[in-house]
Structure formats: C-alpha cells, structure tokens
Scaffold this motif. Structure first.
Motif, PDB file in Angstrom:
ATOM      1  N   GLN A   1     -12.272  10.681   4.267  1.00 34.31           N
ATOM      2  CA  GLN A   1     -11.352  11.092   3.205  1.00 34.31           C
ATOM      3  C   GLN A   1     -10.452   9.944   2.767  1.00 34.31           C
ATOM      4  OE1 GLN A   1      -9.391  15.028   3.620  1.00 34.31           O
ATOM      5  NE2 GLN A   1     -10.747  15.285   5.371  1.00 34.31           N
ATOM      6  N   VAL A   2      -9.939   9.199   3.753  1.00 38.11           N
ATOM      7  CA  VAL A   2      -9.064   8.076   3.439  1.00 38.11           C
ATOM      8  C   VAL A   2      -9.840   6.993   2.691  1.00 38.11           C
ATOM      9  CG1 VAL A   2      -7.675   6.230   4.433  1.00 38.11           C
ATOM     10  CG2 VAL A   2      -7.478   8.557   5.331  1.00 38.11           C
ATOM     11  N   LEU A   3     -11.079   6.759   3.114  1.00 38.73           N
ATOM     12  CA  LEU A   3     -11.889   5.750   2.432  1.00 38.73           C
ATOM     13  C   LEU A   3     -12.103   6.125   0.968  1.00 38.73           C
ATOM     14  CD1 LEU A   3     -14.508   4.965   5.230  1.00 38.73           C
ATOM     15  CD2 LEU A   3     -12.676   3.478   4.413  1.00 38.73           C
ATOM     16  N   HIS A   4     -12.333   7.389   0.705  1.00 36.06           N
ATOM     17  CA  HIS A   4     -12.481   7.826  -0.678  1.00 36.06           C
ATOM     18  C   HIS A   4     -11.206   7.599  -1.469  1.00 36.06           C
ATOM     19  CE1 HIS A   4     -15.943  10.779   0.387  1.00 36.06           C
ATOM     20  NE2 HIS A   4     -16.316   9.530   0.385  1.00 36.06           N
ATOM     21  N   LEU A   5     -10.088   7.976  -0.864  1.00 39.20           N
ATOM     22  CA  LEU A   5      -8.808   7.805  -1.548  1.00 39.20           C
ATOM     23  C   LEU A   5      -8.546   6.336  -1.876  1.00 39.20           C
ATOM     24  CD1 LEU A   5      -6.099   8.889  -2.560  1.00 39.20           C
ATOM     25  CD2 LEU A   5      -5.226   8.671  -0.230  1.00 39.20           C
TER      26      LEU A   5
ATOM     27  N   LEU B   1       0.836  -1.207   0.000  1.00 45.49           N
ATOM     28  CA  LEU B   1       0.000   0.000   0.000  1.00 45.49           C
ATOM     29  C   LEU B   1       0.868   1.253   0.000  1.00 45.49           C
ATOM     30  CD1 LEU B   1      -2.859   1.127  -0.010  1.00 45.49           C
ATOM     31  CD2 LEU B   1      -2.680   1.352   2.460  1.00 45.49           C
ATOM     32  N   VAL B   2       1.948   1.232   0.783  1.00 48.90           N
ATOM     33  CA  VAL B   2       2.874   2.375   0.810  1.00 48.90           C
ATOM     34  C   VAL B   2       3.366   2.667  -0.608  1.00 48.90           C
ATOM     35  CG1 VAL B   2       5.127   3.196   1.617  1.00 48.90           C
ATOM     36  CG2 VAL B   2       3.594   2.006   3.197  1.00 48.90           C
ATOM     37  N   LYS B   3       3.745   1.618  -1.304  1.00 50.84           N
ATOM     38  CA  LYS B   3       4.219   1.760  -2.696  1.00 50.84           C
ATOM     39  C   LYS B   3       3.153   2.391  -3.578  1.00 50.84           C
ATOM     40  CE  LYS B   3       7.713  -1.724  -3.838  1.00 50.84           C
ATOM     41  NZ  LYS B   3       7.893  -3.098  -4.382  1.00 50.84           N
ATOM     42  N   ILE B   4       1.957   1.852  -3.492  1.00 51.62           N
ATOM     43  CA  ILE B   4       0.863   2.337  -4.334  1.00 51.62           C
ATOM     44  C   ILE B   4       0.568   3.804  -4.054  1.00 51.62           C
ATOM     45  CG2 ILE B   4      -1.646   2.132  -4.710  1.00 51.62           C
ATOM     46  CD1 ILE B   4      -1.237  -0.927  -4.338  1.00 51.62           C
ATOM     47  N   LEU B   5       0.551   4.162  -2.769  1.00 51.94           N
ATOM     48  CA  LEU B   5       0.282   5.559  -2.402  1.00 51.94           C
ATOM     49  C   LEU B   5       1.351   6.471  -3.015  1.00 51.94           C
ATOM     50  CD1 LEU B   5      -0.755   5.124   1.358  1.00 51.94           C
ATOM     51  CD2 LEU B   5      -2.176   6.072  -0.454  1.00 51.94           C
ATOM     52  N   ARG B   6       2.621   6.139  -2.800  1.00 44.44           N
ATOM     53  CA  ARG B   6       3.722   7.005  -3.271  1.00 44.44           C
ATOM     54  C   ARG B   6       3.733   7.082  -4.797  1.00 44.44           C
ATOM     55  NH1 ARG B   6       7.920   5.276   1.152  1.00 44.44           N
ATOM     56  NH2 ARG B   6       6.966   6.355   2.919  1.00 44.44           N
TER      57      ARG B   6
ATOM     58  N   ILE C   1      -6.026   2.746   8.808  1.00 50.76           N
ATOM     59  CA  ILE C   1      -7.391   2.513   8.327  1.00 50.76           C
ATOM     60  C   ILE C   1      -7.421   1.329   7.362  1.00 50.76           C
ATOM     61  CG2 ILE C   1      -9.211   3.479   6.845  1.00 50.76           C
ATOM     62  CD1 ILE C   1      -8.527   6.227   8.200  1.00 50.76           C
ATOM     63  N   PHE C   2      -6.450   1.298   6.454  1.00 46.83           N
ATOM     64  CA  PHE C   2      -6.418   0.188   5.500  1.00 46.83           C
ATOM     65  C   PHE C   2      -6.223  -1.148   6.213  1.00 46.83           C
ATOM     66  CE2 PHE C   2      -4.197  -2.643   2.512  1.00 46.83           C
ATOM     67  CZ  PHE C   2      -5.191  -2.723   1.545  1.00 46.83           C
ATOM     68  N   GLU C   3      -5.282  -1.159   7.155  1.00 52.69           N
ATOM     69  CA  GLU C   3      -5.004  -2.419   7.870  1.00 52.69           C
ATOM     70  C   GLU C   3      -6.199  -2.873   8.709  1.00 52.69           C
ATOM     71  OE1 GLU C   3      -1.173  -1.579   9.733  1.00 52.69           O
ATOM     72  OE2 GLU C   3      -0.268  -2.967   8.283  1.00 52.69           O
TER      73      GLU C   3
ATOM     74  N   ILE D   1     -10.093  -0.640  -2.036  1.00 57.97           N
ATOM     75  CA  ILE D   1     -11.230  -1.093  -1.236  1.00 57.97           C
ATOM     76  C   ILE D   1     -12.517  -0.899  -2.034  1.00 57.97           C
ATOM     77  CG2 ILE D   1     -10.141  -0.580   0.995  1.00 57.97           C
ATOM     78  CD1 ILE D   1     -11.937   1.914   1.160  1.00 57.97           C
ATOM     79  N   MET D   2     -13.542  -1.562  -1.588  1.00 57.31           N
ATOM     80  CA  MET D   2     -14.851  -1.487  -2.231  1.00 57.31           C
ATOM     81  C   MET D   2     -15.856  -0.993  -1.206  1.00 57.31           C
ATOM     82  SD  MET D   2     -16.505  -2.225  -5.075  1.00 57.31           S
ATOM     83  CE  MET D   2     -18.250  -2.141  -5.474  1.00 57.31           C
ATOM     84  N   GLU D   3     -16.723  -0.074  -1.633  1.00 59.35           N
ATOM     85  CA  GLU D   3     -17.791   0.410  -0.769  1.00 59.35           C
ATOM     86  C   GLU D   3     -19.087  -0.288  -1.125  1.00 59.35           C
ATOM     87  OE1 GLU D   3     -18.558   4.589  -1.203  1.00 59.35           O
ATOM     88  OE2 GLU D   3     -20.044   4.611   0.410  1.00 59.35           O
ATOM     89  N   LEU D   4     -19.786  -0.790  -0.116  1.00 53.19           N
ATOM     90  CA  LEU D   4     -21.075  -1.432  -0.341  1.00 53.19           C
ATOM     91  C   LEU D   4     -22.150  -0.613   0.359  1.00 53.19           C
ATOM     92  CD1 LEU D   4     -19.947  -5.121   0.410  1.00 53.19           C
ATOM     93  CD2 LEU D   4     -20.226  -4.063  -1.836  1.00 53.19           C
ATOM     94  N   LYS D   5     -23.043  -0.042  -0.427  1.00 60.14           N
ATOM     95  CA  LYS D   5     -24.098   0.803   0.137  1.00 60.14           C
ATOM     96  C   LYS D   5     -25.411   0.050   0.190  1.00 60.14           C
ATOM     97  CE  LYS D   5     -24.005   5.113  -0.264  1.00 60.14           C
ATOM     98  NZ  LYS D   5     -23.851   6.571  -0.428  1.00 60.14           N
ATOM     99  N   PHE D   6     -26.163   0.249   1.262  1.00 56.23           N
ATOM    100  CA  PHE D   6     -27.467  -0.378   1.413  1.00 56.23           C
ATOM    101  C   PHE D   6     -28.459   0.623   1.972  1.00 56.23           C
ATOM    102  CE2 PHE D   6     -24.169  -3.548   2.126  1.00 56.23           C
ATOM    103  CZ  PHE D   6     -24.480  -4.445   1.124  1.00 56.23           C
ATOM    104  N   ARG D   7     -29.723   0.353   1.724  1.00 52.11           N
ATOM    105  CA  ARG D   7     -30.789   1.227   2.218  1.00 52.11           C
ATOM    106  C   ARG D   7     -30.820   1.253   3.747  1.00 52.11           C
ATOM    107  NH1 ARG D   7     -36.511  -1.035   0.955  1.00 52.11           N
ATOM    108  NH2 ARG D   7     -37.539  -0.592   2.921  1.00 52.11           N
ATOM    109  N   GLY D   8     -30.875   2.460   4.270  1.00 56.48           N
ATOM    110  CA  GLY D   8     -31.050   2.620   5.710  1.00 56.48           C
ATOM    111  C   GLY D   8     -29.862   2.250   6.563  1.00 56.48           C
TER     112      GLY D   8
END
Lengths: 138, 138
Positions: free
Chosen positions: A58-62, A6-11, A24-26, A69-76
DNA sequence: TTTTAACTAATAATCATTATTATCTAAAAA
DNA sequence: TTTTTAGATAATAATGATTATTAGTTAAAA
C-alpha cells in the motif's frame, strides 16, 4: 530528498506521515540495490516487527502516486523500486536481474530535449538498457 | 522485419517455423496498439481456433529471447508487446494505459551516444515517458 | 516416406499482488 | 492535554496473470 521533505509532501496531499511510510521510503532511499516489496518488508520488519507485507504494498503504491518512487517490473521477478526519479539509465542484466543506475548530464539534457521535441511533460520516466553483466557474460 | 526473415531467424537458432509462431509475430507486427497476450490470443484464434493461450505465452517468451519483440509490464495490467526493437519513445498514460510510439533520429543517436559513454552494447532497450493523455487529462 | 526432436493444447499450479475488514493511531480540534 | 475521527495498519483471503506439466501432434531432416 529526505525524511522531512517526504513528511511535507505527505501532509500537503492529505496523507498522514506514519512511521511505516517514512521507514519504507528511507529504506529504499538508502538501498544501493533496487529492493523488492518482500526485501523491503524483511528489512523494515527489523525495526517494526508487526509490519505487514500488505502495508508495504500500500505504501509503495502511495509513494508511486506521489511521484516519489519508481516501480520497475520484469518478467518472472517481483517488481523492484527506486527513489531516483530524475532521468537516468538503468542497466539491467537479463541473466541475474541486477540493475545498475547511471546518472549523467547527457541523459538529463536528452530528456528535456525529447519533451520539447514531442511536446509533453513527463510525470516520470524510465530508461532501460538490457545487457549481460560481467559475471553472467561467461 | 517480415515473415521470411523471422523464419530464417527461427531456423538459424534451431527452432521450428510453426504457423502459430508466425501468426503471433505477424499479429504483433501489424498491430498499431501494443496488444496483451490475451488480445493476441483472441485475434490469432480467428485463424487458428484451437490456439491455446499457453502457446501464446510460450511463443512470446521465445520471440523475446530472440530479441524480436519487447515486453512492457505495468502495474495492474497484463503485459503489452511490441515489435519495434529500435530505440524509440513510449509515451504512456497512467490513466488509461494507452501507449504511443514515437520514433526519431534524435533518439537513435542519443542511444548510441549513451552506449558509448557507459561502454555497453544493449540487447534491447526501453525508453518510457509517463504523462496523462488528452482524454484522461480532464 | 519415415523418423524424431521439438512443439502445441489443455489443464493444473503458482505466487506476486490486490481486496477486505476489524483494529489502531496521527493529528486536528476542543 | 484530552478527545475525536478520518485515515492507516495488519491479518487474512482472494485474484488472476503467468508458468508448469504432459499427452498427443507436427515440422523438417534424413
């Protein structure tokens, strides 16, 4: 995937490898459940008491933009996050919201077949099945 | 699925077949795009000027609970709705949010194979692929 | 036709998420 | 190592889609 990768990917993408981002990632990586932003905040706050919920978002968006990462949205419900970015099945209970991950070669093969059939290359994907879990079935 | 079938399903489950419910369902059914609640409201208001947005939301919830429509949630957008409840592929552009439906026998067969492999019977399902559309690719 | 449980419409309330900004820091350069 | 600074964080405020509430309305059964 691990911390060093992840460090590599970020840089490589021009982002700093801050302790908040790594933590957060870990946390998501080690979580068997699919935590919400607030759950992530609660957990990571134990190590970093000054961590802000807005930083978590903010980190989750990045991490999403980087395809980590993948975001899973559900009603309510608040969104839930996972690091499993390979094609897999999420079995979700409409009663309690519990998500179970199922990986299989069948799914991976199906996905590449699908990409072939419809001529696209996915940045990410989501395969959900909704059914009541054993507890909520009653 | 058509108007008459929906009337049956509503009554069978103890709900009234109101003109609002039928109009909202038919709007989604006839829409090639995957409309949002507000878009549905705008359209249906042409025929029913007193239609409230909150009614739209209530009807959308009911139709979901009856398994007649599917809600697709995405980050930073209103939910989108579709009546295609058979297993199919949604190809979604992260740039503009456009959703394209692709149906194929491959997918239907894959889904029953999956239900078999993991021993479940889905109330509904969702198969998404994320990739930039031709317009946003540039 | 009457009755009534269920529904709609209008409005207010909620709350997850996003925006803003002053302060801080990772990491490149000296 | 120290300095520099673009980029990051933390705190707070703002947003807006969705949900809750409720008085009045109506589908449809009797």
């Amino acid at each position: 995937m691990n911390r060093k990768q992840l460090v590599k990917i970020l840089r490589k993408n021009g982002y700093k490898a801050t302790p908040q981002r790594l933590a957060i990632f870990e946390l998501i990586l080690s979580s068997k459940e699919h935590p919400t932003a607030e759950e992530i905040h609660n957990e990571v706050s134990k190590k970093f008491p000054s961590m802000s919920l807005s930083t978590v978002y903010q980190v989750l968006h990045l991490l999403q933009d980087l395809g980590q990462i993948m975001e899973l949205k559900f009603r309510g419900q608040s969104s839930r996050f996972e690091t499993n970015t390979t094609p897999h099945l999420n079995l979700i209970c409409p009663g309690c919201g519990k998500i179970e991950d199922y990986n299989s070669n069948t799914i991976v093969k199906f996905w590449s077949k699908l990409e072939n059939e419809f001529d696209f290359e996915a940045l990410s994907q989501r395969i959900d099945g909704y059914r009541y879990c054993d507890v909520c079935k009653k």
